[in-house]
Design a protein around this motif. Structure first.
Motif, PDB file in Angstrom:
ATOM      1  N   LEU A 105       0.829  -1.208   0.000  1.00 32.48           N
ATOM      2  CA  LEU A 105       0.000   0.000   0.000  1.00 32.48           C
ATOM      3  C   LEU A 105       0.863   1.259   0.000  1.00 32.48           C
ATOM      4  CD1 LEU A 105      -2.899   1.103   0.177  1.00 32.48           C
ATOM      5  CD2 LEU A 105      -2.677   1.041   2.666  1.00 32.48           C
ATOM      6  N   VAL A 106       1.967   1.210   0.728  1.00 31.87           N
ATOM      7  CA  VAL A 106       2.891   2.348   0.733  1.00 31.87           C
ATOM      8  C   VAL A 106       3.453   2.581  -0.670  1.00 31.87           C
ATOM      9  CG1 VAL A 106       5.132   3.123   1.573  1.00 31.87           C
ATOM     10  CG2 VAL A 106       3.481   2.167   3.169  1.00 31.87           C
ATOM     11  N   THR A 117       2.039   1.924  -3.445  1.00 31.94           N
ATOM     12  CA  THR A 117       0.988   2.469  -4.300  1.00 31.94           C
ATOM     13  C   THR A 117       0.683   3.924  -3.961  1.00 31.94           C
ATOM     14  OG1 THR A 117       0.009   0.266  -4.478  1.00 31.94           O
ATOM     15  CG2 THR A 117      -1.368   2.124  -5.097  1.00 31.94           C
ATOM     16  N   LYS A 118       0.529   4.230  -2.668  1.00 35.49           N
ATOM     17  CA  LYS A 118       0.152   5.576  -2.253  1.00 35.49           C
ATOM     18  C   LYS A 118       1.235   6.595  -2.564  1.00 35.49           C
ATOM     19  CE  LYS A 118      -3.957   4.832  -0.558  1.00 35.49           C
ATOM     20  NZ  LYS A 118      -5.150   5.467  -1.171  1.00 35.49           N
ATOM     21  N   THR A 119       2.489   6.210  -2.478  1.00 36.80           N
ATOM     22  CA  THR A 119       3.579   7.141  -2.743  1.00 36.80           C
ATOM     23  C   THR A 119       3.884   7.286  -4.230  1.00 36.80           C
ATOM     24  OG1 THR A 119       5.212   5.367  -2.442  1.00 36.80           O
ATOM     25  CG2 THR A 119       4.655   6.701  -0.511  1.00 36.80           C
ATOM     26  N   GLY A 120       3.210   6.494  -5.063  1.00 35.65           N
ATOM     27  CA  GLY A 120       3.460   6.569  -6.496  1.00 35.65           C
ATOM     28  C   GLY A 120       4.673   5.788  -6.947  1.00 35.65           C
ATOM     29  N   THR A 149       4.977   2.610  -7.287  1.00 34.86           N
ATOM     30  CA  THR A 149       4.591   1.554  -8.222  1.00 34.86           C
ATOM     31  C   THR A 149       4.542   2.078  -9.654  1.00 34.86           C
ATOM     32  OG1 THR A 149       3.306   0.398  -6.540  1.00 34.86           O
ATOM     33  CG2 THR A 149       2.770  -0.070  -8.815  1.00 34.86           C
ATOM     34  N   LYS A 150       3.931   3.246  -9.855  1.00 30.82           N
ATOM     35  CA  LYS A 150       3.864   3.815 -11.194  1.00 30.82           C
ATOM     36  C   LYS A 150       5.243   4.180 -11.708  1.00 30.82           C
ATOM     37  CE  LYS A 150      -0.865   5.577 -11.051  1.00 30.82           C
ATOM     38  NZ  LYS A 150      -1.733   6.770 -11.169  1.00 30.82           N
ATOM     39  N   THR A 197       3.328  -5.779  -3.882  1.00 31.99           N
ATOM     40  CA  THR A 197       3.934  -4.702  -4.651  1.00 31.99           C
ATOM     41  C   THR A 197       3.772  -4.913  -6.144  1.00 31.99           C
ATOM     42  OG1 THR A 197       5.567  -4.379  -2.884  1.00 31.99           O
ATOM     43  CG2 THR A 197       6.072  -3.425  -5.042  1.00 31.99           C
TER      44      THR A 197
END
Length: 337
Positions: free
Chosen positions: A115-116, A118-121, A123-124, A164
């Motif tokens: 989740l961290v 994803t939320k911090t961007g 992953t993108k 992740t």
């Protein structure tokens, strides 16, 4: 001034009532006098112990809180273990082992790590960077995901890696959906991959060889070939429809026009790998599983692709048309237009 006169949120009295109802049921059952014994048809007595009565009390409290959602479910779940210890229903070691098992907390922490990301961007950023390095070829994307996954397993637990990589794959899927201007057509493209895996496994069974890590590398390469074949057909259908060709005619033309390129790709791949598959030397035994996965898998997947992809595209368009009719409340247009 406007903030001063803003209406204040009303207190949720119903939630308080149901919360206290759960507490009241717990208190009523737990502190009630001893209950009569249960007697079965044979006359045997079953005594309801104090611990058993406490378990019923916890069940009533948790059930009330769950049904009426007075507090988050996670809090209710934790409360079950805490009440068992506080009221001596079960030993702390047993209660916390069931409801707060280390493996559960480990998985929870792994999900938090994902989740961290994803939320911090992050992953993108990983997805963009990986696509920038490996390009847009499907086989290279699979290889990039494989390498990133292998690298992350050296610094994180496998469950954290899974949490992740999943959003990473979703990000890549979204990027691949952009050229199609559809989030469903990529699913059609990837639908042939499982059939290729079936062909790879069947090839190993037919040749009497076990699956190895190189077989997995062959499946990665196979996925790229299969997806490319599907892309060729889907792209032709889309281009034909943009030119004004009706749906069914565009699908049939794609099957005819792309049959030869897809078939030639399959035959050249299979017969090019056939000498390696049939090789008996010791040096070749190391690479034979990879060749079997790619060779046999592409044959099975191509056979399925030539039938599955056009049919899936037509089915998808039919569902899209039906949903459009339901939303707009209009009559359905003729099929194929």
């Amino acid at each position: 001034m406007e903030a001063a006169h803003a209406p204040q949120s009303k207190f949720d009295w119903s939630r308080l009532v149901f919360m206290l109802t759960g507490v009241a049921l717990f208190t009523l059952v737990y502190f009630s006098p001893a209950w009569p014994d249960a007697i079965d048809p044979t006359g045997q007595h079953f005594v309801l112990s104090h611990e058993a009565k406490g378990a019923l009390a916890v069940f009533l409290l948790a059930g009330t809180w769950w049904v009426f959602e007075v507090v988050p479910i996670g809090i209710t779940s934790l409360m079950i273990g805490i009440l068992q210890v506080m009221f001596l229903i079960r030993p702390a070691k047993s209660a916390f082992k069931d409801f707060m098992d280390p493996s559960v907390l480990f998985i929870f922490a792994s999900i938090m790590i994902g989740l961290v990301f994803t939320k911090t961007g992050l992953t993108k950023r990983l997805a963009y960077k990986m696509l920038d390095i490996v390009g847009e070829r499907t086989s290279m994307i699979y290889l990039g995901v494989f390498v990133v996954t292998a690298a992350l397993t050296h610094i994180m637990a496998h469950t954290a890696v899974a949490a992740t990589i999943y959003p990473l794959l979703l990000a890549i899927y979204a990027l691949l959906a952009i050229p199609f201007r559809s989030y469903l057509q990529p699913l059609i493209v990837m639908s042939a991959i499982p059939y290729g895996i079936v062909g790879a496994v069947a090839g190993h069974v037919l040749m009497g060889l076990p699956m190895t890590i190189l077989s997995m590398f062959g499946i990665v390469a196979l996925s790229g070939v299969v997806v490319n074949d599907s892309l060729v057909m889907i792209d032709y259908i889309n281009r034909a429809r943009e030119g004004g060709t009706p749906l069914h005619q565009a699908v049939m033309e794609a099957g005819v026009q792309r049959f030869r390129p897809i078939l030639l790709t399959t035959l050249t791949t299979f017969f090019g790998l056939l000498p390696m598959i049939l090789e008996k030397s010791v040096q070749a035994q190391f690479l034979i599983p990879m060749a079997i996965s790619l060779g046999f898998g592409v044959v099975v997947a191509t056979t399925i692709t030539l039938v599955l992809i056009p049919a899936s595209y037509t089915i998808l368009e039919d569902f899209t048309r039906i949903l459009g009719v339901v939303q707009k409340g209009q009559g359905a247009p003729p099929v194929g237009e």
